[in-house]
Design a protein around this motif. Structure first.
Motif, PDB file in Angstrom:
ATOM      1  N   LEU A   1       0.860  -1.178   0.000  1.00 51.90           N
ATOM      2  CA  LEU A   1       0.000   0.000   0.000  1.00 51.90           C
ATOM      3  C   LEU A   1       0.903   1.236   0.000  1.00 51.90           C
ATOM      4  CD1 LEU A   1      -2.602  -1.091   2.713  1.00 51.90           C
ATOM      5  CD2 LEU A   1      -2.740  -1.397   0.249  1.00 51.90           C
ATOM      6  N   TRP A   2       1.319   1.668  -1.182  1.00 52.29           N
ATOM      7  CA  TRP A   2       2.245   2.789  -1.306  1.00 52.29           C
ATOM      8  C   TRP A   2       1.675   4.066  -0.699  1.00 52.29           C
ATOM      9  CZ3 TRP A   2       6.927   3.420  -4.291  1.00 52.29           C
ATOM     10  CH2 TRP A   2       7.441   2.203  -4.762  1.00 52.29           C
ATOM     11  N   ALA A   3       0.355   4.212  -0.705  1.00 54.17           N
ATOM     12  CA  ALA A   3      -0.273   5.434  -0.235  1.00 54.17           C
ATOM     13  C   ALA A   3      -0.337   5.526   1.287  1.00 54.17           C
ATOM     14  CB  ALA A   3      -1.685   5.541  -0.798  1.00 54.17           C
ATOM     15  N   VAL A   4       0.010   4.445   1.987  1.00 56.51           N
ATOM     16  CA  VAL A   4      -0.039   4.423   3.450  1.00 56.51           C
ATOM     17  C   VAL A   4       1.377   4.160   3.961  1.00 56.51           C
ATOM     18  CG1 VAL A   4      -1.166   3.422   5.465  1.00 56.51           C
ATOM     19  CG2 VAL A   4      -2.384   3.489   3.287  1.00 56.51           C
ATOM     20  N   PRO A   5       2.225   5.195   3.958  1.00 55.84           N
ATOM     21  CA  PRO A   5       3.605   4.988   4.397  1.00 55.84           C
ATOM     22  C   PRO A   5       3.681   4.757   5.904  1.00 55.84           C
ATOM     23  CG  PRO A   5       3.224   7.299   3.972  1.00 55.84           C
ATOM     24  CD  PRO A   5       1.969   6.574   3.566  1.00 55.84           C
ATOM     25  N   VAL A   6       4.601   3.913   6.292  1.00 54.60           N
ATOM     26  CA  VAL A   6       4.829   3.624   7.711  1.00 54.60           C
ATOM     27  C   VAL A   6       5.995   4.472   8.177  1.00 54.60           C
ATOM     28  CG1 VAL A   6       5.523   1.852   9.363  1.00 54.60           C
ATOM     29  CG2 VAL A   6       3.947   1.276   7.514  1.00 54.60           C
ATOM     30  N   SER A   7       5.750   5.254   9.217  1.00 49.52           N
ATOM     31  CA  SER A   7       6.803   6.063   9.820  1.00 49.52           C
ATOM     32  C   SER A   7       7.176   5.426  11.145  1.00 49.52           C
ATOM     33  CB  SER A   7       6.325   7.501  10.030  1.00 49.52           C
ATOM     34  OG  SER A   7       7.241   8.202  10.828  1.00 49.52           O
ATOM     35  N   LEU A   8       8.360   4.842  11.206  1.00 46.86           N
ATOM     36  CA  LEU A   8       8.793   4.217  12.453  1.00 46.86           C
ATOM     37  C   LEU A   8       8.985   5.269  13.544  1.00 46.86           C
ATOM     38  CD1 LEU A   8      11.257   1.540  11.078  1.00 46.86           C
ATOM     39  CD2 LEU A   8       8.869   1.288  11.697  1.00 46.86           C
ATOM     40  N   ARG A   9       9.380   6.465  13.164  1.00 46.07           N
ATOM     41  CA  ARG A   9       9.537   7.549  14.130  1.00 46.07           C
ATOM     42  C   ARG A   9       8.187   7.917  14.741  1.00 46.07           C
ATOM     43  NH1 ARG A   9      10.359  13.628  13.144  1.00 46.07           N
ATOM     44  NH2 ARG A   9      11.269  14.305  15.098  1.00 46.07           N
ATOM     45  N   GLU A  10       7.168   8.043  13.886  1.00 42.54           N
ATOM     46  CA  GLU A  10       5.822   8.355  14.367  1.00 42.54           C
ATOM     47  C   GLU A  10       5.286   7.230  15.257  1.00 42.54           C
ATOM     48  OE1 GLU A  10       1.390   9.096  12.474  1.00 42.54           O
ATOM     49  OE2 GLU A  10       3.140   9.339  11.194  1.00 42.54           O
TER      50      GLU A  10
END
Length: 196
Positions: free
Chosen positions: A113-122
């Protein structure tokens, strides 16, 4: 006596705001550099600039503006850079977010799902907020990271929609030739111009 129908809602869409902003900046930069070469360039420079723009602009669009996930009552439509995947909810086995967000079909196929990026920092910040709330050191922060919340929403939609008769069927994949064709043409022209 007729049975009342469930209300129909528009598909929910999920996309990366940062991706769109980045795309606008990259398109502006490409237009500035490429436009300058087209206007002030001489000889082959204009042709090389045109071929370069024909290659670069579709790729910028593919990776920044194009990715979006549409979730409706009956299906999940995933628009990635080079293809669009339509998944009836009955075909979805799981939606998860690890280092990237992905949907897994009942057949075991995994789609990103390219439109739902995962931010490990967030995600780490959300975990710290939840830990502080659990320890009583701050206000309750039930919400997790953005990607985790989106994945939870998609899971809920999948569970509700899987048994719906209109949500049955097989996954369908369509390649984005409107992106691929100009980029390949631009690449071919660029190779020819640089080789000559």
């Amino acid at each position: 006596m007729t049975t009342p129908r469930e209300p129909q809602y528009a598909d929910r869409s999920f996309r990366s705001t940062a991706g769109i902003v980045g795309g606008l900046l990259l398109i502006g930069f490409a237009a500035w550099i490429g436009g300058d070469a087209l206007v002030t360039g001489e000889g082959r420079v204009r042709w090389i600039a045109a071929a370069g723009l024909l290659l670069v602009v579709p790729l910028i669009v593919a990776f920044t503006f194009r990715p979006v996930v549409y979730a409706g009552d009956d299906r999940l439509r995933v628009r990635n850079p080079f293809r669009t995947i339509t998944l009836p909810w009955a075909a979805v086995a799981d939606v998860r977010a690890g280092y990237s967000s992905e949907v897994i079909t009942r057949a075991g196929t995994v789609y990103q799902l390219w439109a739902v990026p995962v931010s490990l920092r967030e995600r780490k910040k959300a975990t710290r907020r939840q830990d502080r709330a659990a320890a009583g050191a701050g206000p309750d922060a039930a919400a997790g990271a953005g990607a985790d919340q989106t994945v939870a929403d998609l899971r809920e939609l999948a569970e509700r929609g899987a048994s719906r008769p209109t949500a049955q069927g097989d996954p369908h994949v369509r390649w984005a030739f409107e992106i691929i064709a100009p980029a390949v043409t631009g690449l071919a022209l660029l190779v020819v111009l640089l080789a000559v």
